[in-house]
Design a protein around this motif. Structure first.
Motif, PDB file in Angstrom:
ATOM      1  N   UNK A 114      -6.021  -4.333   0.966  1.00 20.95           N
ATOM      2  CA  UNK A 114      -6.483  -4.616   2.425  1.00 20.95           C
ATOM      3  C   UNK A 114      -5.392  -4.206   3.412  1.00 20.95           C
ATOM      4  N   UNK A 115      -4.098  -3.970   3.016  1.00 17.77           N
ATOM      5  CA  UNK A 115      -3.162  -3.598   3.972  1.00 17.77           C
ATOM      6  C   UNK A 115      -3.438  -2.022   4.210  1.00 17.77           C
ATOM      7  N   UNK A 127      -6.155  -0.711   4.093  1.00 18.77           N
ATOM      8  CA  UNK A 127      -7.336  -0.592   5.032  1.00 18.77           C
ATOM      9  C   UNK A 127      -7.044  -0.737   6.350  1.00 18.77           C
ATOM     10  N   UNK A 128      -5.899  -1.911   6.476  1.00 11.01           N
ATOM     11  CA  UNK A 128      -5.463  -2.102   7.926  1.00 11.01           C
ATOM     12  C   UNK A 128      -5.059  -0.990   8.663  1.00 11.01           C
ATOM     13  N   UNK A 175      -7.619   1.789   9.508  1.00  3.87           N
ATOM     14  CA  UNK A 175      -8.640   1.399  10.535  1.00  3.87           C
ATOM     15  C   UNK A 175      -7.947   1.452  11.827  1.00  3.87           C
ATOM     16  N   UNK A 176      -6.447   1.208  11.732  1.00  8.21           N
ATOM     17  CA  UNK A 176      -5.817   0.914  13.177  1.00  8.21           C
ATOM     18  C   UNK A 176      -5.729   2.317  13.861  1.00  8.21           C
ATOM     19  N   UNK A 186      -3.118 -11.022  -0.974  1.00  5.48           N
ATOM     20  CA  UNK A 186      -3.173 -10.020   0.148  1.00  5.48           C
ATOM     21  C   UNK A 186      -4.694  -9.653  -0.055  1.00  5.48           C
ATOM     22  N   UNK A 187      -5.930 -10.507  -0.186  1.00  7.02           N
ATOM     23  CA  UNK A 187      -7.145 -10.181  -0.176  1.00  7.02           C
ATOM     24  C   UNK A 187      -7.795  -9.798   1.048  1.00  7.02           C
ATOM     25  N   UNK A 188      -7.033 -10.195   2.393  1.00  2.00           N
ATOM     26  CA  UNK A 188      -7.728 -10.266   3.598  1.00  2.00           C
ATOM     27  C   UNK A 188      -6.817  -9.669   4.328  1.00  2.00           C
ATOM     28  N   UNK A 189      -7.147  -8.876   5.714  1.00  2.00           N
ATOM     29  CA  UNK A 189      -6.542  -8.483   6.688  1.00  2.00           C
ATOM     30  C   UNK A 189      -7.045  -8.464   8.054  1.00  2.00           C
ATOM     31  N   UNK A 190      -6.265  -7.917   9.146  1.00  2.00           N
ATOM     32  CA  UNK A 190      -6.993  -7.688  10.248  1.00  2.00           C
ATOM     33  C   UNK A 190      -7.153  -6.098  10.376  1.00  2.00           C
ATOM     34  N   UNK A 191      -8.650  -5.943  10.759  1.00  2.00           N
ATOM     35  CA  UNK A 191      -8.836  -4.427  10.782  1.00  2.00           C
ATOM     36  C   UNK A 191      -9.261  -4.024  12.057  1.00  2.00           C
ATOM     37  N   UNK A 192      -9.156  -2.473  12.065  1.00  2.00           N
ATOM     38  CA  UNK A 192      -9.239  -1.886  13.610  1.00  2.00           C
ATOM     39  C   UNK A 192      -8.495  -2.511  14.495  1.00  2.00           C
ATOM     40  N   UNK A 235     -11.423  -5.922   2.962  1.00  2.13           N
ATOM     41  CA  UNK A 235     -11.459  -4.570   3.286  1.00  2.13           C
ATOM     42  C   UNK A 235     -12.945  -3.991   3.019  1.00  2.13           C
ATOM     43  N   UNK A 236     -13.729  -2.985   4.068  1.00  2.00           N
ATOM     44  CA  UNK A 236     -14.942  -2.515   4.138  1.00  2.00           C
ATOM     45  C   UNK A 236     -15.665  -3.708   4.168  1.00  2.00           C
ATOM     46  N   UNK A 285     -16.212  -6.159   2.226  1.00  2.00           N
ATOM     47  CA  UNK A 285     -16.846  -6.132   0.737  1.00  2.00           C
ATOM     48  C   UNK A 285     -16.318  -7.439   0.125  1.00  2.00           C
ATOM     49  N   UNK A 339     -12.018  -7.824  -5.052  1.00  2.00           N
ATOM     50  CA  UNK A 339     -11.640  -8.438  -6.214  1.00  2.00           C
ATOM     51  C   UNK A 339     -10.364  -9.069  -6.620  1.00  2.00           C
TER      52      UNK A 339
END
Lengths: 161, 237
Positions: free
Chosen positions: A56-57, A59-60, A63-64, B143-149, B159-160, B162, B165
């Motif tokens: 997730x990190x 991907x952060x 995407x940033x 760390x399953x989640x995050x802030x994207x874009x 991520x994505x 989706x 896991x």
């Protein structure tokens, strides 16, 4: 299409080159993008795993930054500068012309995977405006005719190969 | 110990105490959204602003991140502070017009939705404080989640978008979320969160479904306690 195993292997080599250093994540992503022209999902997963950074990190970060693309891109990346200086010198008309020449909108890729079109905010060459950057080459004082010439040349080169 | 003045009151707190704690300790209330004891501070919601005076200079700081200093003069109710706080509240309200928590807080602060800030319709109740991401990383450790874009496109998720896991379905993110943005649906033996459905573990003694099986497996792996010893709920233990 690049196979998943190839992506994983290439990513591993890139991570190794940067010494498995967590702080080198951006450099690693840049190299991955250089290798595949975009950031494949499998590469992000593999990079995160070997660097010890959660997916997730990774991907952060991916995407940033606008410089990273998560979608496959064409062989040539056409960037039209939309900065203030280029804008007042007619960047919008150049964009229009480029869209018609390539038959794509910004953010899209031609069906033959030859060209991707992007708009950027300033490339720091304001004296040359309007500027179009193709791959790493800067084209200054671009006109309608010049767009045809530049794209025509690249298409020819592609046909010869 | 450091001595400081808050709204004219002299107080002394131990070194390293944040202004927020010092002020609240003095019995003065400060509105906050993102400050949560479970996660590290980020100063994201900006509601805890106060005015500080050092010598002849004053400035606005987030009290949750500013450590108390000797001789500091703090004003929590100056016109300048209230103006900043109202503006922050107006912007938060424009981002999440549906949030009951924000609506209530706005009412307390005497803030109404402003026509000049067009209300968002696609942001849900998320104020992007990152508390959920922090708790998932710092407390849960997955760390399953995050802030994207970024910018106006920034969203919270996996991520994505989706199924993750690594998510264990613990719901810590739901617990720390100040506005109730994250959706977790529990129906008997199932719990749905972040697009994934988790199987719940019934308690060996009372039979109540109390935790996702994946969470218990994760705890077992992390602590070395065999899974069979974890299948009793906290009330029956």
């Amino acid at each position: 299409m690049t196979k998943a195993s190839n992506i994983a292997a290439t990513t591993k080599t890139i991570v190794k080159k940067h010494g498995r250093d967590k702080s080198a994540l951006i450099a690693v992503l840049q190299d991955i993008q250089e290798a595949f022209n975009y950031l494949p999902k499998d590469a992000l997963k593999a990079a995160g795993k070997s660097l010890g950074i959660p997916f997730s990190r990774v991907y952060e970060v991916a995407t940033f930054y606008n410089a990273f693309s998560l979608k496959p891109r064409g062989e040539h990346i056409v960037k039209i500068c939309m900065g203030t200086a280029c804008h007042v010198r007619g960047a919008a008309a150049i964009q229009d012309k480029m869209e018609r020449t390539l038959c794509i909108k910004p953010g899209e890729t031609t069906p033959d995977n030859k060209f991707s079109l992007e708009t950027v905010n300033c490339v720091g060459a304001c004296a040359l405006g309007p500027v179009v950057v193709i791959d790493t080459e800067y084209h200054g004082q671009v006109t309608m005719n010049k767009v045809d010439k530049i794209i025509g040349k690249l298409k020819e080169e592609g046909a010869q190969q | 110990m450091v001595n400081l003045t808050v709204d004219g009151k002299n107080i002394s707190v131990s070194e390293g105490t944040m202004l927020l704690e010092a002020i609240r300790g003095a019995g003065i209330s400060i509105p906050t959204l993102c400050a949560h004891e479970a996660v590290s501070r980020s100063g994201a919601c900006r509601l805890c602003v106060v005015e500080i005076k050092k010598g002849t200079r004053t400035r606005i700081v987030t009290s949750c991140l500013y450590a108390a200093e000797e001789g500091l003069i703090v004003d929590t109710k100056s016109e300048r502070v209230l103006n900043v706080r109202r503006l922050v509240m107006e912007l938060l309200l424009a981002r999440c017009p549906e949030s009951d928590v924000l609506k209530k807080l706005a009412q307390e602060l005497g803030v109404e939705p402003q026509a000049r800030f067009v209300a968002d319709t696609d942001k849900g109740k998320c104020i992007l404080c990152r508390s959920c991401v922090r708790v998932c990383e710092e407390v849960v450790g997955v760390s399953a989640i995050g802030l994207f874009a970024r910018g106006s496109h920034k969203t919270v998720g996996t991520a994505y978008n989706e199924k993750s896991d690594v998510c264990i379905g613990c719901g810590a993110c739901v617990y720390v979320c100040p506005t109730g943005h994250i959706e977790m649906i529990s129906t008997g033996d199932k719990r749905k969160i972040w697009g994934r459905t988790f199987k719940m573990q019934p308690c060996d003694k009372c039979g109540k479904y109390f935790a996702p099986v994946d969470q218990l497996k994760f705890i077992s792996k992390k602590t070395g306690v065999p899974l069979s010893e974890l299948t009793v709920c906290t009330e029956c233990r």
